[in-house]
Structures are given as structure tokens and as C-alpha cells.
Scaffold this motif. Structure first.
Motif, mmCIF file in Angstrom:
data_model
loop_
_atom_site.group_PDB
_atom_site.id
_atom_site.type_symbol
_atom_site.label_atom_id
_atom_site.label_comp_id
_atom_site.label_asym_id
_atom_site.label_seq_id
_atom_site.Cartn_x
_atom_site.Cartn_y
_atom_site.Cartn_z
ATOM 1 N N TYR A 112 50.376 -52.726 -30.220
ATOM 2 C CA TYR A 112 49.581 -52.101 -31.278
ATOM 3 C C TYR A 112 49.637 -50.582 -31.167
ATOM 4 O O TYR A 112 49.859 -49.861 -32.152
ATOM 5 C CB TYR A 112 48.136 -52.602 -31.145
ATOM 6 C CG TYR A 112 47.147 -51.927 -32.067
ATOM 7 C CD1 TYR A 112 47.036 -52.304 -33.401
ATOM 8 C CD2 TYR A 112 46.304 -50.926 -31.591
ATOM 9 C CE1 TYR A 112 46.120 -51.698 -34.240
ATOM 10 C CE2 TYR A 112 45.384 -50.304 -32.425
ATOM 11 C CZ TYR A 112 45.300 -50.695 -33.753
ATOM 12 O OH TYR A 112 44.397 -50.095 -34.578
ATOM 13 N N PHE A 113 49.462 -50.098 -29.941
ATOM 14 C CA PHE A 113 49.455 -48.667 -29.671
ATOM 15 C C PHE A 113 50.831 -48.063 -30.003
ATOM 16 O O PHE A 113 50.932 -46.991 -30.600
ATOM 17 C CB PHE A 113 49.096 -48.442 -28.199
ATOM 18 C CG PHE A 113 48.713 -47.039 -27.856
ATOM 19 C CD1 PHE A 113 48.767 -46.013 -28.787
ATOM 20 C CD2 PHE A 113 48.270 -46.742 -26.580
ATOM 21 C CE1 PHE A 113 48.400 -44.717 -28.451
ATOM 22 C CE2 PHE A 113 47.896 -45.453 -26.239
ATOM 23 C CZ PHE A 113 47.974 -44.443 -27.187
ATOM 24 N N THR A 114 51.903 -48.779 -29.628
ATOM 25 C CA THR A 114 53.250 -48.279 -29.899
ATOM 26 C C THR A 114 53.450 -48.058 -31.395
ATOM 27 O O THR A 114 53.973 -47.031 -31.831
ATOM 28 C CB THR A 114 54.315 -49.291 -29.411
ATOM 29 O OG1 THR A 114 54.013 -49.662 -28.077
ATOM 30 C CG2 THR A 114 55.706 -48.689 -29.463
ATOM 31 N N TYR A 115 52.982 -49.067 -32.175
ATOM 32 C CA TYR A 115 53.119 -48.963 -33.621
ATOM 33 C C TYR A 115 52.444 -47.696 -34.127
ATOM 34 O O TYR A 115 53.025 -46.927 -34.910
ATOM 35 C CB TYR A 115 52.507 -50.204 -34.294
ATOM 36 C CG TYR A 115 52.404 -50.064 -35.790
ATOM 37 C CD1 TYR A 115 53.522 -50.240 -36.602
ATOM 38 C CD2 TYR A 115 51.185 -49.726 -36.393
ATOM 39 C CE1 TYR A 115 53.436 -50.087 -37.971
ATOM 40 C CE2 TYR A 115 51.095 -49.569 -37.766
ATOM 41 C CZ TYR A 115 52.221 -49.743 -38.554
ATOM 42 O OH TYR A 115 52.131 -49.588 -39.907
ATOM 43 N N TRP A 116 51.225 -47.430 -33.673
ATOM 44 C CA TRP A 116 50.487 -46.280 -34.182
ATOM 45 C C TRP A 116 51.018 -44.967 -33.638
ATOM 46 O O TRP A 116 50.950 -43.937 -34.317
ATOM 47 C CB TRP A 116 48.992 -46.439 -33.921
ATOM 48 C CG TRP A 116 48.406 -47.369 -34.932
ATOM 49 C CD1 TRP A 116 48.052 -48.675 -34.756
ATOM 50 C CD2 TRP A 116 48.187 -47.073 -36.317
ATOM 51 N NE1 TRP A 116 47.604 -49.218 -35.939
ATOM 52 C CE2 TRP A 116 47.676 -48.265 -36.910
ATOM 53 C CE3 TRP A 116 48.361 -45.956 -37.121
ATOM 54 C CZ2 TRP A 116 47.347 -48.333 -38.264
ATOM 55 C CZ3 TRP A 116 48.020 -46.031 -38.461
ATOM 56 C CH2 TRP A 116 47.521 -47.221 -39.017
ATOM 57 N N ALA A 117 51.549 -44.994 -32.422
ATOM 58 C CA ALA A 117 52.173 -43.780 -31.878
ATOM 59 C C ALA A 117 53.383 -43.414 -32.723
ATOM 60 O O ALA A 117 53.613 -42.239 -33.049
ATOM 61 C CB ALA A 117 52.577 -43.998 -30.426
ATOM 62 N N ALA A 118 54.143 -44.457 -33.117
ATOM 63 C CA ALA A 118 55.314 -44.214 -33.956
ATOM 64 C C ALA A 118 54.884 -43.683 -35.322
ATOM 65 O O ALA A 118 55.456 -42.722 -35.852
ATOM 66 C CB ALA A 118 56.115 -45.506 -34.116
ATOM 67 N N ASN A 119 53.835 -44.291 -35.852
ATOM 68 C CA ASN A 119 53.283 -43.855 -37.133
ATOM 69 C C ASN A 119 52.853 -42.379 -37.085
ATOM 70 O O ASN A 119 53.155 -41.588 -37.987
ATOM 71 C CB ASN A 119 52.065 -44.759 -37.425
ATOM 72 C CG ASN A 119 51.590 -44.616 -38.850
ATOM 73 O OD1 ASN A 119 51.241 -43.519 -39.237
ATOM 74 N ND2 ASN A 119 51.585 -45.706 -39.608
ATOM 75 N N HIS A 120 52.181 -42.057 -35.989
ATOM 76 C CA HIS A 120 51.685 -40.701 -35.753
ATOM 77 C C HIS A 120 52.841 -39.692 -35.729
ATOM 78 O O HIS A 120 52.819 -38.664 -36.425
ATOM 79 C CB HIS A 120 50.972 -40.735 -34.392
ATOM 80 C CG HIS A 120 50.395 -39.446 -33.932
ATOM 81 N ND1 HIS A 120 49.518 -38.706 -34.673
ATOM 82 C CD2 HIS A 120 50.554 -38.776 -32.763
ATOM 83 C CE1 HIS A 120 49.161 -37.638 -34.000
ATOM 84 N NE2 HIS A 120 49.771 -37.648 -32.848
ATOM 85 N N ALA A 121 53.883 -40.030 -34.945
ATOM 86 C CA ALA A 121 55.036 -39.131 -34.838
ATOM 87 C C ALA A 121 55.762 -39.039 -36.177
ATOM 88 O O ALA A 121 56.235 -37.973 -36.575
ATOM 89 C CB ALA A 121 55.985 -39.611 -33.739
#
Lengths: 179, 433
Positions: A112-121
Motif C-alpha cells: 500500500y505504502f509503495t503505491y502511494w510513494a509512487a503516486n507521490h513521486a
């Protein structure tokens, strides 16, 4: 497979360590610049005004990269701390269920965190966000370290969960002394 | 009312996660996520990414791996032997003899390293076998080491103070300054206790060391010079205002490597192991801090800290009553959690609360460190106890009993800084002008 994964965690951790060392090097360069300036000021009365541009900002990025790249290695080697007070009294099958729960929760959360980190970047990339310092860096570049580190962490959690399913102790147990 | 329910639910979820063995950092992150899911309507995924990124991308926090690295480098060096042989001739004449080497050695090592476990391991590695060979009372050998190793947290540089400073966005340099006075105070308290104990228990003390003579004393002290240069280099650059803690820490790493290289002990293996060890420890702490950062945001949304602060404000507790209650609360919490988790967990909720009563946040940081030091030497989860178990081979409970007098001395320390806040605040206040 096993060897490849282990090597993957070690390399990822090694990259993290290099970033940590890079903080030290960056700061040392700036400190020696200060020193040279101070000496020049004293001897010639004029400082060169040497600065490593945005060095504090870079140190921050290196720290973030160091932390994220080292996540998986730190997990597998049993260095992330947990409360063992209750679970150390439990053994056998029940214990395996508990370890499975921990690894599964970890895998789900880090995915879940990876998805949002990617979204953020990605947002930083789309909006063309630049770092505020003297040297404007597109901010998505350092943020990629967060994505990569979290991908490695997710892989590691899945790997550990698979180990529990296969009926053996996950690596972090065998590699750390039971505190 | 809603906040009360939210608070109770989240506390229960947090403790359930922690008790079921979920990693501390992951528990913090997940409980914050649960808080968002149940009680807050906000884009939690994006907040998660921004708050964790913000917590890690930090110049002040970059001091953390540096100070840990210094400890790793020196632990692998012959520093512990040098400290022992350099300090022994000076301290042998005091009542209590070489037991003071444990205390002063820990105090000195604490001034270059930020962790109490590293302090305990480095000093104990040399002093425990040496003191046992000289037939000192085992109880006192272990007790003095357990007690004074906790100074690693208080005497700057200190990992916990960095974490606290970053979490509440306070100047780490000022916190470091605040730690000096109480650090020296605790050193004197510990040494005073050993002197008194030795005077009352003369029959339990071994024969005093043969006097080595002044010239020999000076000669042996030569081995202390490098470490004193290291301390002087780190501390003075921070306090002279030349360097931020991060600058000073990087210089400290360089000087430590230089020192080890000069002694001919720098190998590729020791360099690599030290760096990897530091990276892992720093990664572990940074992830906990990330969890706390996300939890702090979640908490802010739920309004729990504000509600709690106004509740405490309405109670009209005196400063003393509040601090006594918090001390007990922290000691209990410290029985289950390690020091850093305690600090990180509480800053989100408790720092706003104590500020309502008019307690200074820098002073509170030092108070927190002293209380966390107590929890380092109380079972079942006292980190120093585990380190000492490794060094001495005794069981945890026995070690905890030997450390009990030092636990009480730490309480005396808390009372003293409450009575005389200037012990903490004098130096940081000087920095303002």
C-alpha cells in the motif's frame, strides 16, 4: 532463488550504507571548505566564500535514500525492533501463525505504502516540483529512493511470509538473538 | 466524547499490534492508518507518503547515523583498553577504587557516542573481566556499569535527544547543551554512591591497587589523549557554534576513523561491518520516527492531543503532580517498549499537554531522557540488561537487582532537576544571548 533474494537484500542494504557514508563525505567537504575559508581569512584577510551548493539538502536526500534502501536488509537481519514479551512464550504452531500474521500485515502495508510513494513521486514529476535550494533538483529524483526501498521491503515481507508458510522460522528470527 | 472513544480504540489497537509481535514502526504506521479509516476523512495515502518522506528527508536527522557510526567504529577499536589503563591510576585512590573506572569511562564514552547500549558494550568489554580478576564485588561491577551506561543517552551527543528534537522540531544543539549539566550531576551522584558504599563495606572491597607513582600515572594517561581530542573536537565545534550537530558528527566519524587507522586497527572488514551496523540501526530508528510522524498527523486530525491537553488543563494539576504521574506512566511504558519508542510515541500527545501546564519543552526532553534511562535498567525490556547479560553471563533478573540503587539515583536526579531547573536550562539559556 534463495541466494538471489539474499544477495538482493545485501546489495540493497549496501547501497543504503553507501548513501550513509555519502552524508559523511558531503558534510566533510563543506567543513573543509569552511576551514580553508577561515584560514584564508586569517592569512590573506579574504575568504574565498567556498560553498558546496545545497549540501544540507543533499545530506537530507542521502539520509532518506540510506534509510529506504536499507529497509529490507534491516528487516531480514532482525534489526527492526518488536516487542517479544508475549510472543516469546508461545512456540510451535501458534507461534507460526503469529509470525505469519506479522509478515502478512507487513507485506500488505508496504505494498500500500509503495503505491502511494509512487503516486507521490509521480505528482512531483507531473507538477515539476523543484527543491528550494541553490541547486534546484527535480524532487522526484530523490523520491525514487523511497519507491525502490519500499519495493524491496515488500518483496522481503512476501519472502518472509512464504518462509512461514513453508513451515520454517523466518530469517529475522534466526539471524537475531531473541531479546 | 468522540475523542475519548477514538483515543481508547486507538490505544487498544496499538497495544494489540505491539503485543502480537508486529514491529514497533509498523505498529505505529498501521495504528495511524486505522485512525484515519475510522475517525478522519482525509487522503490518507498521500499524507502517509508526504509525512514519511518529510520525516526522513531531514538535515537534522542526518546526525543520527553519524553518531551511531562513531560508536560502531570505536566499539571495534582498542579504545576500551586505552580508557581502562588511562583512567585506572587516577581513580584507584578513591574509596571504591576501580569501580569508578566504570562510571567515568561510561561518562567519557557517552560524550563521543550517543547510545547507551554502545556505551555499555564498549566499556564493559574491558572493565568487567579486569574488575572480576581483581576480585571486586560482582554486584557492584555490574551495577555501576548498568547504571552509568545509561548516561550514554543523557550526555551529548545523544541519539534520543536527536530523535526528540527532530520529533518536536526543536534545536538539537540546544537539547545537547541542556544535557550537559544533568549528565555531570548524574556522574557525581553515581560516584558519590560508590564512595559511600565502599566506606560502609570496607570488608567487601579488594586490596587497594599498589600506587604506581605520579610519573607512571601521567605516562599511562597518555592513552587517553586521542579520545579526549575526539571529545574536544566533537563537543567544542557544536558549542562554539561553528558546527551544527550533523557537521560535528561527520567530523567525529572522520576523527574516529583516523584514530583507528593511526592505531593500525583499520581493516576493510571492520570498516564495512561498522558502516553496515550503523546503517541498520539508523534505518530501524528512522522507520520508527517515520511511523511517529505519520501518527502525529493522524492524531492532529482526530483532535485527541488537544482534547487531552485541555482535560489536563481543567484538572488543575500542579506541575509536581503531573510530573509524578508521568514518571510512573513512563516507567510502566518503559517496561514494554524501548526508550526511543517511548519518546517517539509520547511526543505527539504528551508534549502539547505538558506545555499547557507551563513546562519547558527542552526541560521536558531531559526529564524524559532520565525517565527512559530508568526503563533501560528495569526488566523485562531493559536494553542495557540484555547487553550486560551478553557481557557477564548473569541472568537478567540478577542484573536488574544490582542496578536497583542506580535506578533510585536516577529518581533522585529527576527530583533534583525539578527542584533546580537551572541544572538543565542554564547552558541553553546562555546560548540565546
Amino acid at each position: 532463488m534463495r541466494q538471489a533474494l539474499d544477495r538482493f537484500y545485501r546489495i540493497s542494504g549496501g547501497i543504503g550504507a553507501i548513501f550513509i557514508a555519502a552524508i559523511c563525505v558531503t558534510v566533510l567537504i563543506q567543513v573543509s571548505f569552511n576551514l580553508i575559508d577561515r584560514i584564508a581569512q586569517l592569512t590573506t584577510g579574504k575568504a574565498y566564500g567556498l560553498v558546496l551548493p545545497s549540501y544540507a539538502e543533499f545530506a537530507g536526500y542521502f539520509l532518506a535514500a540510506g534509510t529506504f534502501f536499507a529497509l529490507a536488509d534491516t528487516l531480514q537481519s532482525g534489526n527492526h525492533i518488536r516487542v517479544n514479551l508475549v510472543i516469546q512464550r508461545i512456540s510451535g504452531k501458534a507461534r507460526r501463525v503469529i509470525e505469519g500474521w506479522c509478515c502478512l500485515l507487513g507485506a500488505a502495508f508496504s505494498a500500500y505504502f509503495t503505491y502511494w510513494a509512487a503516486n507521490h513521486a509521480y505528482e512531483s514529476f507531473v507538477f515539476g516540483d523543484l527543491s528550494p535550494g541553490i541547486v534546484p533538483v527535480p524532487i522526484w529524483i530523490p523520491q525514487v529512493s523511497m519507491i525502490l526501498g519500499l519495493v524491496a521491503l515488500t518483496i522481503c515481507f512476501i519472502d518472509l511470509f512464504a518462509q512461514v508458510l513453508a513451515g520454517r522460522d523466518p530469517d529475522y528470527l534466526s539471524q537475531s538473538e531473541e531479546l | 466524547m468522540e475523542q475519548v472513544i477514538a483515543g481508547v480504540v486507538l490505544v487498544i489497537v496499538l497495544f494489540a499490534l505491539l503485543a502480537s509481535g508486529v514491529w514497533v514502526a509498523l505498529s505505529l504506521l498501521v495504528v495511524a492508518l486505522v485512525g484515519f479509516l475510522l475517525f478522519v476523512d482525509a487522503p490518507m495515502g498521500l499524507i502517509l507518503a508526504t509525512s514519511v518522506w518529510g520525516a526522513n528527508n531531514s538535515w537534522a536527522l542526518a546526525a543520527l547515523p553519524m553518531f551511531i557510526w562513531i560508536g560502531e567504529i570505536l566499539f571495534r577499536s582498542s579504545l576500551s583498553r586505552d580508557l581502562f589503563s588511562g583512567l585506572a591510576p587516577w581513580l584507584a585512590r578513591l574509596p571504591g577504587g576501580l569501580l569508578h573506572v566504570n562510571i567515568v569511562g561510561c561518562g567519557i564514552f557517552a560524550a563521543v557516542s550517543g547510545s547507551s547500549a554502545a556505551t555499555c558494550a564498549t566499556i564493559g568489554k574491558m572493565s568487567v573481566p579486569e574488575l572480576r580478576q581483581r576480585l571486586y564485588e560482582d554486584k557492584m561491577i555490574i551495577g555501576t556499569l548498568a547504571g552509568s551506561a545509561t548516561l550514554g543517552l543523557l550526555i551529548p551527543p545523544s541519539i534520543i535527544l536527536i530523535v526528540y528534537g527532530v520529533a518536536i522540531e526543536e534545536s538539537v544543539a540546544r537539547l545537547f547543551l541542556a544535557g550537559i549539566g544533568p549528565g555531570i550531576m548524574m556522574l557525581l551522584l553515581f560516584m558519590g554512591y560508590v564512595v559511600v558504599w565502599a566506606l560502609f563495606n570496607k570488608e567487601k572491597m579488594p586490596e587497594p591497587e599498589p600506587s604506581v607513582g605520579f610519573v607512571q600515572t601521567i605516562k599511562q594517561s597518555g592513552s587517553l589523549i586521542p579520545v579526549f581530542l575526539l571529545i574536544a573536537g566533537i563537543i567544542s565545534s557544536i558549542y562554539a557554534g561553528i558546527a551544527s550537530p550533523t557537521d560535528a558528527a561527520a567530523v567525529g566519524v572522520f576523527l574516529s576513523l583516523l584514530l583507528v587507522w593511526f592505531n593500525g586497527e583499520l581493516t576493510w572488514e571492520s570498516f564495512r561491518d561498522g558502516l553496515i551496523g550503523a546503517t541498520r540501526t539508523s534505518c530501524m530508528i528512522a522507520l520508527i520516527l517515520s511511523g511517529a510522524a505519520f501518527l502525529t498527523v493522524a492524531m492532529g486530525f482526530t483532535g485527541i492531543p488537544r482534547a487531552l491537553a485541555s482535560f489536563i488543563g481543567d484538572l488543575g494539576l500542579s506541575e509536581w503532580e503531573l510530573l509524578a504521574a508521568l514518571t510512573i506512566f513512563f516507567i510502566i511504558l518503559g517496561c514494554f517498549l524501548d526508550g526511543i519508542s517511548v519518546v517517539v510515541l509520547t511526543t505527539a500527545v504528551i508534549v502539547p499537554m505538558v506545555e499547557v501546564v507551563g513546562i519547558d519543552r527542552i526541560w521536558f526532553g531531559i526529564f524524559l531522557v532520565l525517565v527512559v534511562e530508568m526503563s533501560q535498567i528495569t526488566p523485562p525490556v531493559g536494553f542495557n540488561l540484555f547487553v550486560l547479560q551478553g557481557i557477564t553471563g548473569e541472568n537478567i533478573l540478577k542484573i536488574a537487582v544490582t542496578a536497583l540503587p542506580f535506578f533510585f539515583l536516577l529518581i533522585v536526579g529527576v527530583v533534583l532537576i525539578t527542584l533546580f531547573p537551572d541544572i538543565v536550562m542554564y547552558l541553553p539559556n546562555q546560548m540565546n544571548r
